[in-house]
Motif scaffolding. Structure first.
Motif, mmCIF file in Angstrom:
data_model
loop_
_atom_site.group_PDB
_atom_site.id
_atom_site.type_symbol
_atom_site.label_atom_id
_atom_site.label_comp_id
_atom_site.label_asym_id
_atom_site.label_seq_id
_atom_site.Cartn_x
_atom_site.Cartn_y
_atom_site.Cartn_z
ATOM 1 N N THR A 66 91.937 25.271 66.394
ATOM 2 C CA THR A 66 91.612 24.279 67.433
ATOM 3 C C THR A 66 91.651 22.863 66.859
ATOM 4 O OG1 THR A 66 90.197 25.900 68.518
ATOM 5 C CG2 THR A 66 89.862 23.598 69.116
ATOM 6 N N ILE A 67 91.123 22.722 65.667
ATOM 7 C CA ILE A 67 91.067 21.390 65.039
ATOM 8 C C ILE A 67 92.476 20.908 64.690
ATOM 9 C CG2 ILE A 67 90.276 20.117 63.001
ATOM 10 C CD1 ILE A 67 87.761 21.976 63.045
ATOM 11 N N ALA A 68 93.242 21.765 64.007
ATOM 12 C CA ALA A 68 94.602 21.365 63.602
ATOM 13 C C ALA A 68 95.453 21.096 64.841
ATOM 14 C CB ALA A 68 95.240 22.451 62.743
ATOM 15 N N ASN A 69 95.245 21.882 65.888
ATOM 16 C CA ASN A 69 96.002 21.749 67.137
ATOM 17 C C ASN A 69 95.967 20.327 67.670
ATOM 18 O OD1 ASN A 69 95.482 21.824 70.367
ATOM 19 N ND2 ASN A 69 97.047 23.323 69.844
ATOM 20 N N MET A 70 94.790 19.690 67.552
ATOM 21 C CA MET A 70 94.634 18.372 68.171
ATOM 22 C C MET A 70 94.855 17.210 67.198
ATOM 23 S SD MET A 70 91.787 18.786 71.182
ATOM 24 C CE MET A 70 92.167 17.171 71.868
ATOM 25 N N ALA A 71 95.388 17.486 66.002
ATOM 26 C CA ALA A 71 95.706 16.394 65.075
ATOM 27 C C ALA A 71 96.628 15.384 65.754
ATOM 28 C CB ALA A 71 96.363 16.948 63.814
ATOM 29 N N ILE A 72 97.554 15.881 66.546
ATOM 30 C CA ILE A 72 98.502 15.009 67.250
ATOM 31 C C ILE A 72 97.788 14.064 68.205
ATOM 32 C CG2 ILE A 72 98.948 16.868 68.945
ATOM 33 C CD1 ILE A 72 101.553 14.236 68.020
ATOM 34 N N GLU A 73 96.630 14.475 68.717
ATOM 35 C CA GLU A 73 95.910 13.598 69.653
ATOM 36 C C GLU A 73 95.269 12.409 68.932
ATOM 37 O OE1 GLU A 73 96.973 14.291 72.417
ATOM 38 O OE2 GLU A 73 97.359 16.408 72.072
ATOM 39 N N ALA A 74 95.275 12.444 67.602
ATOM 40 C CA ALA A 74 94.872 11.262 66.842
ATOM 41 C C ALA A 74 96.118 10.570 66.294
ATOM 42 C CB ALA A 74 93.930 11.653 65.703
ATOM 43 N N GLY A 75 97.282 10.996 66.774
ATOM 44 C CA GLY A 75 98.541 10.410 66.316
ATOM 45 C C GLY A 75 99.075 11.033 65.039
ATOM 46 N N GLY A 76 98.353 12.016 64.500
ATOM 47 C CA GLY A 76 98.706 12.571 63.192
ATOM 48 C C GLY A 76 100.050 13.277 63.174
ATOM 49 N N LYS A 77 100.675 13.244 62.000
ATOM 50 C CA LYS A 77 101.926 13.966 61.837
ATOM 51 C C LYS A 77 101.619 15.445 61.680
ATOM 52 C CE LYS A 77 106.066 13.627 59.008
ATOM 53 N NZ LYS A 77 106.824 12.383 58.903
ATOM 54 N N ASN A 78 100.548 15.726 60.971
ATOM 55 C CA ASN A 78 100.097 17.100 60.834
ATOM 56 C C ASN A 78 98.616 17.081 60.502
ATOM 57 O OD1 ASN A 78 100.533 16.075 58.169
ATOM 58 N ND2 ASN A 78 100.489 18.142 57.375
ATOM 59 N N GLY A 79 97.987 18.231 60.633
ATOM 60 C CA GLY A 79 96.614 18.411 60.186
ATOM 61 C C GLY A 79 96.653 19.646 59.321
ATOM 62 N N ILE A 80 95.997 19.615 58.193
ATOM 63 C CA ILE A 80 96.156 20.754 57.283
ATOM 64 C C ILE A 80 94.831 21.131 56.629
ATOM 65 C CG2 ILE A 80 96.860 19.376 55.280
ATOM 66 C CD1 ILE A 80 99.018 21.580 54.772
ATOM 67 N N PHE A 81 94.617 22.436 56.511
ATOM 68 C CA PHE A 81 93.419 22.983 55.893
ATOM 69 C C PHE A 81 93.776 23.668 54.594
ATOM 70 C CE2 PHE A 81 91.713 22.431 60.086
ATOM 71 C CZ PHE A 81 90.333 22.327 59.923
ATOM 72 N N PRO A 82 92.853 23.667 53.639
ATOM 73 C CA PRO A 82 93.099 24.431 52.418
ATOM 74 C C PRO A 82 93.140 25.928 52.724
ATOM 75 C CG PRO A 82 90.869 23.497 52.424
ATOM 76 C CD PRO A 82 91.572 22.971 53.634
ATOM 77 N N VAL A 83 93.800 26.664 51.850
ATOM 78 C CA VAL A 83 93.884 28.119 52.006
ATOM 79 C C VAL A 83 92.675 28.736 51.301
ATOM 80 C CG1 VAL A 83 95.255 30.162 51.446
ATOM 81 C CG2 VAL A 83 96.393 28.007 52.080
ATOM 82 N N ASP A 84 91.884 29.492 52.027
ATOM 83 C CA ASP A 84 90.727 30.145 51.399
ATOM 84 C C ASP A 84 90.668 31.617 51.808
ATOM 85 O OD1 ASP A 84 89.738 30.186 53.984
ATOM 86 O OD2 ASP A 84 88.105 28.769 53.618
ATOM 87 N N GLU A 85 89.552 32.247 51.515
ATOM 88 C CA GLU A 85 89.398 33.680 51.806
ATOM 89 C C GLU A 85 89.677 33.991 53.274
ATOM 90 O OE1 GLU A 85 86.482 35.721 49.566
ATOM 91 O OE2 GLU A 85 88.008 34.837 48.224
ATOM 92 N N LYS A 86 89.157 33.123 54.146
ATOM 93 C CA LYS A 86 89.333 33.389 55.577
ATOM 94 C C LYS A 86 90.802 33.325 55.971
ATOM 95 C CE LYS A 86 84.794 32.175 57.380
ATOM 96 N NZ LYS A 86 83.954 31.092 57.871
ATOM 97 N N THR A 87 91.521 32.392 55.337
ATOM 98 C CA THR A 87 92.957 32.287 55.637
ATOM 99 C C THR A 87 93.653 33.572 55.200
ATOM 100 O OG1 THR A 87 92.654 30.063 54.746
ATOM 101 C CG2 THR A 87 94.862 30.643 55.512
ATOM 102 N N LEU A 88 93.329 34.008 53.986
ATOM 103 C CA LEU A 88 94.002 35.190 53.440
ATOM 104 C C LEU A 88 93.665 36.429 54.271
ATOM 105 C CD1 LEU A 88 93.512 34.510 49.620
ATOM 106 C CD2 LEU A 88 95.510 34.021 51.061
ATOM 107 N N GLU A 89 92.410 36.495 54.684
ATOM 108 C CA GLU A 89 91.984 37.615 55.522
ATOM 109 C C GLU A 89 92.775 37.613 56.837
ATOM 110 O OE1 GLU A 89 89.999 40.063 54.910
ATOM 111 O OE2 GLU A 89 90.039 40.870 56.969
#
Ligand code: SF4
Lengths: 161, 419
Positions: free
Chosen positions: B213-236
Motif C-alpha cells: 500500500t505504501i509503495a503503491n502511492m509513492a507516485i502520489e508524492a511524485g516519486g519515481k519509485n518507492g522501495i523497501f529493504p528485503v527482510d524475512e517478511k519479504t522472503l516469506e
C-alpha cells in the motif's frame, strides 16, 4: 519554432483532467483531441488554434501514466507545454512521442494567458511577444536530445537494434 | 561511489560498476507490464515502428483489469486488440476475465515480480513492487512498446529521499495511513523525480500488504519509485511464489540522500485525504461527520486480503447506512476466493454491500460505481483528483479500509471506535 496564444493553468494539472478516464476507451487521437482539458477548461478545445501554447505550474501532468494525455494536448493543436516542473511520467511520455515540453518557472510566472508567445526549441528561448520579455528554458541533456532528434523513442531504438 | 538501493539495482541492470544521481542509463528489464488502457496504444506504437516480435514472450505481462468485464463496446475492442496481440506473440503472462486481478495486486501474488527486479509498467502505480525490494516504475505506452521490443529502456538515475520509519502502528492504523500522512507532509510533488527509500526499524513491523500500500502511492508524492529493504517478511512472501533467484540489494551505509524524513509510526492516527489532492490530509477524527453517499473498498492500493479482513471486521454484524452504497472489490481472484472461504463475502453481503469480481472499476471512474454531481465517496483508492470517480462535481475522500468501512456504517466519515 512554435508561435501561438497562451492558455494558462495552475499547479498539479493532472492527467485525469487533461483527458478524463471516461474517454480512454477510445484512444483515436481525433477523439482525444475533442475532450482535452474539458474538466478544468471546457473552452480550451473550442478556442485552441494550431500552434498555441499551454502553460502550467508545478508538477504538470501528475497522476496516471496515460500517454493519452500528451497525445490529446498535441492532437488538440497545442505546439508545446511550458511548466515550472513536470511529473516524471508525463515528461517521459512527451519526450518519447517527440512532443516538445520546456521547464521554465520564470516564464510561467510572468507570461499571461492570452499573450502571444514564440518558442525556439533549438535554443530554449521563450519570447513573450505581447510584453517583449524573453526567458531561457533549461536545455535537454544530449541523450534526450538524441531521442527527440531521432523522432521519438521507437525510431531511436530501431536505429540502434 | 556509495549508492542507494535503487541506484544499485539500476547499475546492475545497466551493466555498470556504479551509477550516480543524474546519470542517464540504458538498463535491462525483468518485466514489462501493460493493461487494457495502455497496451492497445503500445501495440500501435510497436507496430508503427516496424517491430514484429517481442523481445521475450515470458517477460511481458498484459493484464485486462481497468474496464473489465468490459463496460462497453469500445472497451471490448481495446481488450480484443490486447488479447489478439497476446495470442499472436504467445505472451505467457496474459490475464483475462476469469483469472484477472488488478495488476499491482496480481503480479506480486503470482510471483512475477520479486526482489532486485527492474520493472516498467504502463501504469503509474507500477511502483507498488518496490515493496518487494524491486525497482519498478510507471511509464507510458511508448515506453512499454520500447520495453516489449528491446527488453530495455532509458532511465535517469534518481536522487533519493530517505524515509526512516520508527516504532510500530497502533490498532486500526495501517500502511494507508502511513503513506497518506507522508504525502500530506511532503506534498504531491515532494518526491518529484526521486526514489523514496523506506528504512528504519519500523519497517519490520509492517506487513507485506502494508508495504504494498505504501509503495503503491509513492507516485502520489511524485516519486519515481518507492522501495523497501528485503527482510524475512519479504522472503516469506516470495517463498512458493517467486521462482527466480532473490537478489536482495542494500543501500550503502554512506549513500547520499537529498533529505531524510522520519516518521514515528506510534504517533500516527487514521488519516484521510480530502478532495481533490492526496496531499490534502487530515486525521479522520478532524473531519468526522462529513456525509458520504458511497464507500469503495478495493483497488491496487487496498484490495488485498488484509484489507478485506479489516473491512469485514468492522462490517460484521452491522449494516451499511441507509442511503450509502458500499462497493467491495477484492483485487484478485485469489483474494476473492479467500474472502469466500473465510466467510468475509457473507459478512459483506449481510451488511448490504455490493461485492464485485476483481476490476479497477470505480477507482478511475470507469464503471461499477461512478458518481454524479454533488455526490461524495470515501474510498480506499489512491487518487481523489477532480472527476476521478465520475462527475467533476463529485468528491472522493481517500482512507484506509477501517475508516471506509466505519464510514459506510455511519453514513459519514467515522472511526471504528465511533460505531
Ligand atoms: S485500481 Fe485504480 S489506481 Fe490501481 S491500477 Fe486500477 S485504476 Fe489504477
Amino acid at each position: 519554432m512554435a508561435r501561438g496564444t497562451v492558455f494558462k493553468y495552475g499547479d498539479n494539472v493532472d492527467t485525469d483532467v487533461i483527458i478524463p478516464a471516461r474517454y480512454l476507451n477510445n484512444p483515436a487521437e481525433e477523439e482525444l483531441a475533442k475532450h482535452c482539458m474539458e474538466d478544468i477548461d471546457a473552452d480550451f478545445v473550442k478556442k485552441v488554434q494550431p500552434g498555441d501554447i499551454m502553460i502550467g505550474g508545478f508538477n504538470f501532468g501528475c497522476g496516471s501514466s496515460r500517454e493519452h494525455a500528451p497525445l490529446s494536448i498535441r492532437a488538440a493543436g497545442a505546439s508545446c507545454v511550458i511548466a515550472k516542473s513536470f511529473a516524471r511520467i508525463f515528461y517521459r511520455n512527451a519526450i518519447n512521442i517527440g512532443f516538445p515540453i520546456l521547464e521554465c518557472p520564470e516564464a510561467c510566472d510572468k507570461i499571461n494567458a492570452g499573450d502571444t508567445v514564440s518558442v525556439d526549441f533549438s535554443t530554449g528561448v521563450i519570447t513573450d511577444e505581447t510584453t517583449g520579455e524573453q526567458f531561457q528554458a533549461a536545455a535537454f541533456p544530449p541523450f534526450i536530445e538524441n531521442i527527440i532528434a531521432n523522432g521519438g523513442l521507437l525510431s531511436y531504438l530501431k536505429a540502434r537494434l | 561511489m556509495a549508492m542507494t538501493m535503487t541506484q544499485k539495482i539500476m547499475a546492475d541492470h545497466a551493466g555498470l560498476e556504479s551509477v550516480k544521481a543524474g546519470d542517464l542509463i540504458e538498463a535491462k528489464l525483468d518485466l514489462v507490464l501493460g493493461n487494457d488502457v495502455t497496451t492497445p496504444v503500445a501495440i500501435d506504437v510497436f507496430r508503427n515502428a516496424g517491430f514484429t516480435k517481442v523481445f521475450d514472450n515470458e517477460k511481458i505481462a498484459i493484464v485486462l483489469d481497468h474496464y473489465t468485464p468490459c463496460k462497453d463496446i469500445k472497451s471490448a475492442q481495446l481488450c480484443k486488440k490486447a488479447r489478439d496481440f497476446a495470442n499472436e506473440q504467445n505472451i505467457t503472462n496474459f490475464f483475462d476475465v476469469g483469472c484477472v486481478g488488478i495488476e499491482h495486486a496480481l503480479l506480486p501474488e503470482k510471483g512475477l515480480v520479486g526482489p532486485g527486479d527492474m520493472i516498467i509498467g504502463a501504469d503509474s502505480h507500477t511502483c507498488t513492487y518496490g515493496a518487494l525490494g524491486a525497482f519498478s516504475t510507471g511509464v507510458g505506452s511508448t515506453d512499454m512498446a520500447a520495453g516489449m521490443a528491446a527488453g530495455e529502456n532509458w532511465f535517469k538515475v534518481p536522487e533519493a529521499i530517505k524515509i526512516t520509519l520508527k516504532g510500530s502502528l497502533k490498532p486500526y492504523v495501517t500502511g494507508k495511513d502511513v503513506i497518506l500522512h507522508l504525502i500530506g507532509l511532503i506534498g504531491v510533488d515532494g518526491a518529484l523525480y526521486k526514489s523514496m527509500e523506506f528504512t528504519g526499524e519500523g519497517v519490520a513491523s509492517l506487513s507485506m500488504d502494508d508495504r504494498f500500500t505504501i509503495a503503491n502511492m509513492a507516485i502520489e508524492a511524485g516519486g519515481k519509485n518507492g522501495i523497501f529493504p528485503v527482510d524475512e517478511k519479504t522472503l516469506e512472501y516470495c517463498k512458493d511464489r517467486f521462482t527466480r533467484p532473490v537478489k536482495a540489494y542494500e543501500a550503502d551505509a554512506d549513500a547520499v540522500y537529498e533529505r531524510e524524513v522520519v516518521i514515528d509510526l506510534d504517533t500516527l492516527e487514521p488519516t484521510v485525504s480530502l478532495p481533490h489532492l492526496p496531499s490534502n490530509t487530515k486525521t479522520a477524527a478532524e473531519v468526522k461527520g462529513m456525509k458520504i453517499d458511497q464507500a469503495v473498498i478495493g483497488s491496487c492500493t487496498n484490495g488485498r486480503i488484509s484489507d478485506m479482513r479489516a473491512a469485514a471486521q468492522i462490517l460484521k454484524g452491522r449494516k451499511v447506512a441507509d442511503g450509502v452504497r458500499c462497493i467491495v472489490i477484492p483485487a484478485t481472484q485469489d483474494v476473492y476466493m479467500q474472502c469466500i472461504e473465510e466467510g468475509l463475502t457473507k459478512i459483506f453481503i449481510e451488511a448490504g454491500c455490493a461485492v464485485s469480481t476483481p476490476t479497477c472499476g470505480p477507482c478511475l471512474g470507469g464503471h461499477m460505481g461512478c458518481m454524479c454531481e454533488g455526490e461524495r465517496a470515501v474510498a480506499t483508492t489512491n487518487r481523489n483528483f477532480v472527476g476521478r470517480m465520475g462527475h467533476t462535481a463529485s468528491e472522493v475522500i481517500l482512507a484506509s479500509p477501517y475508516v471506509a468501512a466505519a464510514s459506510a456504517v455511519a453514513g459519514c466519515i467515522a472511526l471504528p471506535e465511533d460505531l
